[in-house]
Design a protein around this motif. Structure first.
Motif, mmCIF file in Angstrom:
data_model
loop_
_atom_site.group_PDB
_atom_site.id
_atom_site.type_symbol
_atom_site.label_atom_id
_atom_site.label_comp_id
_atom_site.label_asym_id
_atom_site.label_seq_id
_atom_site.Cartn_x
_atom_site.Cartn_y
_atom_site.Cartn_z
ATOM 1 N N GLN A 70 0.829 -1.229 -0.092
ATOM 2 C CA GLN A 70 -0.027 -0.133 -0.095
ATOM 3 C C GLN A 70 0.580 1.081 0.008
ATOM 4 O OE1 GLN A 70 -3.135 -0.020 2.847
ATOM 5 N NE2 GLN A 70 -3.093 -2.268 3.120
ATOM 6 N N HIS A 71 0.349 2.312 -0.870
ATOM 7 C CA HIS A 71 1.136 3.556 -0.707
ATOM 8 C C HIS A 71 0.635 4.520 0.492
ATOM 9 C CE1 HIS A 71 3.351 3.395 -4.704
ATOM 10 N NE2 HIS A 71 2.389 2.482 -4.870
ATOM 11 N N GLN A 72 1.259 3.948 1.484
ATOM 12 C CA GLN A 72 1.295 4.739 2.722
ATOM 13 C C GLN A 72 2.246 4.585 3.522
ATOM 14 O OE1 GLN A 72 -2.196 3.771 5.431
ATOM 15 N NE2 GLN A 72 -2.886 2.366 4.015
ATOM 16 N N PRO A 73 2.728 5.686 4.535
ATOM 17 C CA PRO A 73 3.572 5.356 5.526
ATOM 18 C C PRO A 73 3.819 3.916 6.380
ATOM 19 C CG PRO A 73 3.262 7.543 5.390
ATOM 20 C CD PRO A 73 1.981 6.722 4.590
ATOM 21 N N GLY A 74 4.756 3.119 6.415
ATOM 22 C CA GLY A 74 4.647 2.136 7.056
ATOM 23 C C GLY A 74 4.313 0.793 6.435
ATOM 24 N N TYR A 75 3.583 0.873 5.065
ATOM 25 C CA TYR A 75 3.037 -0.082 4.538
ATOM 26 C C TYR A 75 3.676 -0.742 3.273
ATOM 27 C CZ TYR A 75 -1.425 0.045 7.276
ATOM 28 O OH TYR A 75 -2.210 0.070 8.369
ATOM 29 N N ARG A 76 4.840 -0.063 2.948
ATOM 30 C CA ARG A 76 5.560 -0.512 1.801
ATOM 31 C C ARG A 76 6.123 -2.011 2.223
ATOM 32 N NH1 ARG A 76 10.370 2.382 -1.613
ATOM 33 N NH2 ARG A 76 10.749 0.691 -2.937
ATOM 34 N N GLY A 77 6.054 -2.957 1.285
ATOM 35 C CA GLY A 77 6.621 -4.146 1.600
ATOM 36 C C GLY A 77 7.551 -4.752 0.537
ATOM 37 N N TYR A 78 7.981 -5.729 0.788
ATOM 38 C CA TYR A 78 8.936 -6.397 -0.209
ATOM 39 C C TYR A 78 8.208 -7.139 -1.148
ATOM 40 C CZ TYR A 78 12.272 -6.000 3.714
ATOM 41 O OH TYR A 78 13.306 -5.459 4.515
ATOM 42 N N CYS A 79 8.538 -6.985 -2.548
ATOM 43 C CA CYS A 79 7.662 -7.443 -3.602
ATOM 44 C C CYS A 79 7.709 -9.036 -3.766
ATOM 45 C CB CYS A 79 8.545 -6.720 -5.049
ATOM 46 S SG CYS A 79 8.441 -5.121 -5.007
ATOM 47 N N HIS A 80 6.481 -9.427 -4.170
ATOM 48 C CA HIS A 80 6.169 -10.737 -4.250
ATOM 49 C C HIS A 80 6.989 -11.411 -5.457
ATOM 50 C CE1 HIS A 80 3.834 -14.567 -5.281
ATOM 51 N NE2 HIS A 80 3.417 -14.307 -4.213
ATOM 52 N N PRO A 81 7.518 -12.556 -5.376
ATOM 53 C CA PRO A 81 8.284 -13.201 -6.440
ATOM 54 C C PRO A 81 7.621 -13.216 -7.731
ATOM 55 C CG PRO A 81 7.790 -14.724 -4.852
ATOM 56 C CD PRO A 81 7.325 -13.624 -4.145
ATOM 57 N N ASP A 82 6.353 -13.141 -7.817
ATOM 58 C CA ASP A 82 5.844 -12.800 -9.327
ATOM 59 C C ASP A 82 6.192 -12.001 -9.892
ATOM 60 O OD1 ASP A 82 4.553 -15.410 -8.470
ATOM 61 O OD2 ASP A 82 2.366 -14.163 -8.151
ATOM 62 N N VAL A 83 6.905 -10.898 -9.422
ATOM 63 C CA VAL A 83 6.983 -9.593 -9.774
ATOM 64 C C VAL A 83 8.571 -9.917 -10.751
ATOM 65 C CG1 VAL A 83 8.075 -7.107 -9.546
ATOM 66 C CG2 VAL A 83 6.050 -8.301 -8.170
ATOM 67 N N PHE A 84 9.117 -10.887 -10.586
ATOM 68 C CA PHE A 84 10.556 -11.256 -11.062
ATOM 69 C C PHE A 84 10.403 -12.319 -11.916
ATOM 70 C CE2 PHE A 84 11.006 -9.261 -6.924
ATOM 71 C CZ PHE A 84 11.614 -7.909 -7.607
ATOM 72 N N GLN A 85 11.194 -12.613 -12.955
ATOM 73 C CA GLN A 85 11.498 -13.668 -13.845
ATOM 74 C C GLN A 85 12.278 -14.860 -13.177
ATOM 75 O OE1 GLN A 85 9.738 -13.859 -16.754
ATOM 76 N NE2 GLN A 85 8.867 -12.274 -15.899
ATOM 77 N N PRO A 86 11.837 -16.330 -13.566
ATOM 78 C CA PRO A 86 12.645 -17.131 -12.869
ATOM 79 C C PRO A 86 14.077 -17.166 -13.661
ATOM 80 C CG PRO A 86 11.023 -18.186 -14.516
ATOM 81 C CD PRO A 86 10.998 -16.584 -14.373
ATOM 82 N N ILE A 87 15.044 -18.040 -13.164
ATOM 83 C CA ILE A 87 16.195 -18.136 -13.412
ATOM 84 C C ILE A 87 16.797 -19.644 -13.556
ATOM 85 C CG2 ILE A 87 17.405 -17.693 -11.550
ATOM 86 C CD1 ILE A 87 19.475 -16.049 -13.258
#
Length: 572
Positions: free
Chosen positions: A218-235
């Protein structure tokens, strides 16, 4: 009582309700609530390790994933020493292509010598193992068959191979060996893939990642999180064939081990008992991989065919830690994979026909783990009754997860589940003492008998925190035996060998390996609880070379070194 418990487990399977799943663990007979007793001796051990994750406000995914730990005897004194992997500093924002480097002792990897009196001595500088880069995992194996255990340390931006010189020091031979790799490496396994007597090296890589400043959550203070692995490509993972001359050749594509994944945990076993070692890869938020060894030098990925690629509802999950071991004593290696809260740890029972059945619900594991997040995991017999129990290092990856899900916690308790006759598991954490009530950001876990008393101990790392030395002081009158293999035609460690022991209560099997769980490396000695028997009726060792060795009436309550009888035993 049992009908009611089964009904609740089925309800959990049908509606994935946290309430029903938790209730499925209630009304447990007192005879099944046999406590484990592990004592945290870190404060008096002389080990003062603090993992440096370098957390930032930018929430780079790498910050929350480390790190690993190893238990191994580097100096041949018969006692397990301790190696811990550390991170490196960086400040946000970080430019693409940056490879963080260790800037001082605070960030060093650490080697601790076991003094044999409950204390350890930091010998990192003497050994030459301070390390470089942002470390992740560690794998132990004697790659050159000289009798000395070597270290492979994975990292972001390049890995390192340290050859054990046999005099308390190690030499970085990465460039000569050709195993530096690239990208973000995680867990690794030493295993002889082609039966030539030399350990090859399988190195998992997580995702294609390079310090992209992405805002997730969420775009509010304290709610930023680590991105889900779905955001990145496999290797694709890296697979290094041991040439037997101190060098390696990368052969993932040649061997058929080149399916892109998001690998975090790796374990080995011969799941179909065809005499060839197979590999399981725990992938994060995509299908899990089971690589079947075809026996001709190549592998085939068969996760879907064998029914271990997804959970009981056909869904993927955040596969993190894994163990590949026979928990029900039927001679067939089973699988347990840890994942994140609201997913349930996955337990697959080997059916014996080349497939597995998802048994998380009926075994009770689904109910006890629905709200937990697990990483390091290992089947161990904590009370030596002849049944492999379960230890799990737990902790969520999102440090603010409770803002969105109040029932889920970033810091979690260490978990122990007792194996009831190979049919179900019972969470005995609540009756097993203070260690299991503390809350940690658990990650890596190494298992081994640190004080050689026949009870398996554990070392657990925390992300951005201390490690914990947990000595097993469970009160039991049961007997045990430990087996230390010495290969001659096979690799020196006997990794990949299958050991069968038979007592008055029946048989047990164990695959010799150092690579289990998450980012970590455990004692290569095979351990068996013997119950009331002080002597093993019979023991059979199926060596990686194909040689079968038989022994009888082996006295227990000790560690037994066994040499491979080259050219003297029948083949299987």
């Amino acid at each position: 009582m049992r009908v009611q418990t089964i009904f609740r487990m089925l309800a959990c399977a049908a509606i994935a309700s946290a309430l029903y799943c938790v209730q499925a663990q209630t009304n447990i007979p007192s005879s099944e609530l046999v406590p484990a007793r592990f004592v945290d001796t870190t404060a008096t051990s002389g080990v003062h390790f603090q993992h440096q994750a370098s957390h930032t406000a930018n929430k780079y995914l790498i910050e929350t994933m480390g790190s690993g730990v190893a238990l191994f005897d580097y100096d041949h004194d018969g006692r397990l020493d301790l190696f811990a992997v550390n991170g490196a500093p960086f400040t946000s924002p970080v430019a693409k292509g940056t490879v963080p480097q260790k800037t001082g002792p605070k960030y060093w990897n650490r080697l601790y010598h076991n003094n044999g009196d409950g204390t350890f001595t930091d010998v990192t500088e003497k050994a030459g193992l301070q390390g470089i880069g942002y470390g992740m995992g560690v794998a132990v194996g004697d790659y050159d068959n000289d009798g000395n255990e070597d270290l492979y340390v994975t990292a972001y931006g390049g890995n390192r191979l340290y050859r054990n010189n046999g005099n308390g020091t190690f030499t970085d031979v990465t460039e000569k060996a050709g195993v530096g790799g690239s990208g973000w490496s995680t867990s690794a396994a030493w295993v002889d893939l082609d039966g030539d007597g030399y350990l090859d090296l399988v190195v998992l890589r997580y995702i294609q990642w390079d310090w992209d400043d992405l805002w997730c959550g969420q775009h509010q203070p304290g709610y930023r999180g680590y991105c889900h692995p779905d955001v990145f490509q496999p290797i694709v993972m890296l697979v290094y064939h041991n040439n037997g001359d101190g060098t390696f050749t990368e052969e993932a594509h040649k061997l058929g081990l080149d399916k892109p994944g998001k690998g975090l945990g790796i374990a080995i076993a011969d799941y179909d008992r065809d005499g060839h070692i197979d590999l399981f890869v725990a992938n994060d938020s995509m299908e899990e991989f089971l690589y079947h060894n075809k026996g001709d030098g190549t592998f085939e990925e068969v996760g879907l065919d064998t029914e271990v690629a997804v959970d009981g509802e056909g869904r993927t999950y955040a596969g993190m830690g894994v163990d590949f071991s026979d928990y029900n004593n039927d001679g067939l290696p089973d699988l347990v994979i840890t994942n994140l809260a609201n997913q349930k740890y996955a337990l697959y029972k080997n059916s014996g026909d080349g497939t597995f059945s998802y048994t998380s619900y009926m075994s009770g594991l689904g109910g006890m783990t629905l709200l937990h997040s697990g990483w390091g995991v290992r089947f161990i017999d904590y009370d030596n009754d002849g049944w492999k129990d379960l230890l799990v290092a737990q902790g969520h990856d999102l440090d603010n997860v409770d803002l969105t899900f109040p029932q889920i916690h970033y810091r979690e308790h260490f978990m122990v589940a007792r194996n009831i006759d190979g049919k179900k598991f019972v969470d005995v954490s609540s009756v097993s003492g203070p260690v299991f009530q503390q809350r940690w950001v658990g990650r890596g876990m190494a298992i081994g008998d640190i004080d050689n008393d026949g009870r398996m101990d554990a070392v657990v790392t925390e992300n951005g925190g201390p490690l914990h030395i947990l000595m097993n002081e469970t009160e039991t009158g049961n007997h045990w035996i430990g087996v230390k293999l010495i290969g001659h035609k096979s690799n020196r460690d006997g990794i990949g060998a299958v050991i069968k022991v038979v007592t008055s209560t029946g048989p047990q099997w164990e695959t010799v390996t150092t690579s289990v769980g998450y980012l970590s490396s455990s004692d290569p000695r095979a351990h068996f609880g013997l119950g009331k028997d002080s002597v093993v009726k019979s023991m059979e060792i199926r060596w990686p070379s194909g040689i079968v060795q038989a022994l009888s009436n082996v006295a227990g309550d000790r560690y037994v070194p066994i040499d491979e009888p080259v050219g003297k035993a029948k083949r299987w």
